[in-house]
Design a protein around this motif. Structure first.
Motif, PDB file in Angstrom:
ATOM      1  N   LYS A  86       6.238 -44.895  39.179  1.00  0.00           N
ATOM      2  CA  LYS A  86       6.558 -45.105  39.864  1.00  0.00           C
ATOM      3  C   LYS A  86       8.577 -45.108  39.172  1.00  0.00           C
ATOM      4  O   LYS A  86       8.779 -44.479  38.368  1.00  0.00           O
ATOM      5  N   GLY A  87       9.683 -45.924  40.295  1.00  0.00           N
ATOM      6  CA  GLY A  87      10.521 -45.520  39.528  1.00  0.00           C
ATOM      7  C   GLY A  87      11.846 -45.658  40.820  1.00  0.00           C
ATOM      8  O   GLY A  87      11.460 -46.231  42.368  1.00  0.00           O
ATOM      9  N   LYS A  88      12.965 -44.964  40.768  1.00  0.00           N
ATOM     10  CA  LYS A  88      14.011 -45.643  41.957  1.00  0.00           C
ATOM     11  C   LYS A  88      14.629 -43.880  42.750  1.00  0.00           C
ATOM     12  O   LYS A  88      15.157 -43.196  41.178  1.00  0.00           O
ATOM     13  N   ILE A  89      15.431 -43.965  43.918  1.00  0.00           N
ATOM     14  CA  ILE A  89      15.721 -42.305  44.189  1.00  0.00           C
ATOM     15  C   ILE A  89      17.341 -43.532  44.212  1.00  0.00           C
ATOM     16  O   ILE A  89      17.802 -44.194  45.159  1.00  0.00           O
ATOM     17  N   GLU A  90      18.490 -42.655  43.855  1.00  0.00           N
ATOM     18  CA  GLU A  90      20.058 -42.944  43.232  1.00  0.00           C
ATOM     19  C   GLU A  90      20.368 -42.408  44.245  1.00  0.00           C
ATOM     20  O   GLU A  90      20.886 -40.605  43.952  1.00  0.00           O
ATOM     21  N   ILE A  91      21.773 -42.888  45.788  1.00  0.00           N
ATOM     22  CA  ILE A  91      22.075 -41.450  46.467  1.00  0.00           C
ATOM     23  C   ILE A  91      23.781 -41.696  47.086  1.00  0.00           C
ATOM     24  O   ILE A  91      23.940 -43.294  46.649  1.00  0.00           O
ATOM     25  N   GLU A  92      24.591 -41.709  45.747  1.00  0.00           N
ATOM     26  CA  GLU A  92      25.742 -41.654  45.885  1.00  0.00           C
ATOM     27  C   GLU A  92      26.787 -41.344  46.499  1.00  0.00           C
ATOM     28  O   GLU A  92      26.541 -40.114  47.630  1.00  0.00           O
ATOM     29  N   TYR A  93      28.121 -41.842  47.364  1.00  0.00           N
ATOM     30  CA  TYR A  93      28.359 -41.471  48.447  1.00  0.00           C
ATOM     31  C   TYR A  93      30.023 -42.114  47.827  1.00  0.00           C
ATOM     32  O   TYR A  93      30.470 -42.671  47.127  1.00  0.00           O
TER      33      TYR A  93
END
Length: 308
Positions: free
Chosen positions: A284-291
């Motif tokens: 499991k985990g997560k994806i972080e996308i910065e703007y």
């Protein structure tokens, strides 16, 4: 010149009008003698001190004098002044078996020897060992002649040898009890750090800031860092706060972590922005996308819409 009064118990019979009346500070430069009065007694007695002259070879310093270090350049200046003007104020001494012991005025005695003086003016008094210690301590403190460690050791001796309480010492030297407590704390420092304070490499403020470091080698290392990098007391306090923070324990990286780092790089190239994949060992985990702006957010949304 205004005279600063400080209360000292138990010295009324011996000091008359005080050290200020008997032995005020004399010449501080070879150009002009400056007399600085220092009064240290509470009671004023009727007797008038009698000045005598004795051979300088018969005068010896007090081995228990709190002050151990004397500025060589200042002594040379004072000796030159003595050559020109003489010793303007007598030394305060007490008679021993075959010599006179200095109670106050060792700096003038040393300068007089350098100047080649054969006789010195003295006022002979008789005090107890404790009174001598108190007079020497008070005289040096008021003239700011003691370094912080010498001062702390003198307070410690009054407390240990003469069983005085800290508030009693504070009253005798006209300082707050907090000042006495802070001074005594310096004696908890590593001996190498104490030497740095004596040598003037560290101020008492710097030294107090690192007292809480229990590891003596680490304490000495920090003291050297302070000196080498010329850190202010505020800098040291900030450094101490950083040292007090618990060390961060790095969590072990999940298995095959390199795979996810490779995916991050691919996402970055596709999306043109920072992408972080936080994966766990349980798949499991997560994806972080910065703007960084509304326009960039809209661009990223358009990318997702095109995938549809």
């Amino acid at each position: 010149m205004a005279t600063k009064k400080t209360a000292t118990k138990g010295l009324g019979k011996g000091l008359g009008k005080g050290i200020g009346a008997l032995i005020p500070e004399v010449e501080t430069s070879s150009k002009e003698p400056i007399i600085k009065e220092v009064e240290v007694v509470k009671e004023v007695v009727k007797e008038v001190p009698v000045e005598n002259k004795v051979k300088i070879s018969l005068v010896e310093p007090n081995r228990d004098q709190p002050r151990k270090m004397f500025d060589e350049d200042a002594l040379i200046e004072l000796s030159e002044s003595i050559k020109q003007y003489g010793i303007l104020q007598p030394l305060l001494v007490q008679k021993k078996d075959n010599y006179y012991e200095i109670i106050a005025g060792e700096r003038r005695w040393r300068a007089a020897k350098m100047a080649g003086v054969k006789e010195v003016p003295v006022i002979i008094k008789d005090y107890t060992t404790q009174e001598v210690m108190e007079i020497a301590l008070i005289e040096n403190i008021q003239r700011e002649d003691l370094n912080p460690i010498e001062e702390a050791l003198a307070y410690q001796r009054l407390i240990k040898d003469y069983r005085l309480k800290q508030d009693e010492v504070a009253e005798k030297v006209s300082k707050s009890r907090t000042a006495i407590t802070n001074s005594l704390r310096l004696l908890k420092l590593d001996s190498r750090v104490q030497d740095m304070v004596v040598e003037g490499k560290l101020s008492s403020g710097h030294a107090r800031a690192i007292i809480t470091i229990e590891d003596k080698d680490k304490q000495y290392f920090i003291a050297q860092k302070i000196f080498d990098e010329k850190l202010s007391v505020r800098d040291v306090e900030k450094l101490m706060r950083e040292l007090d923070k618990p060390e961060k324990v790095e969590k072990p990286k999940p298995e095959n972590d390199f795979v996810y780092r490779d995916l991050e790089e691919k996402f970055k190239k596709i999306m043109g922005t920072q992408v972080v994949i936080k994966n766990k060992n349980n798949n499991k985990g997560k994806i972080e996308i910065e703007y960084y702006s509304q326009a960039e957010l809209e661009r990223i949304i358009d990318l997702f819409n095109k995938v549809k």
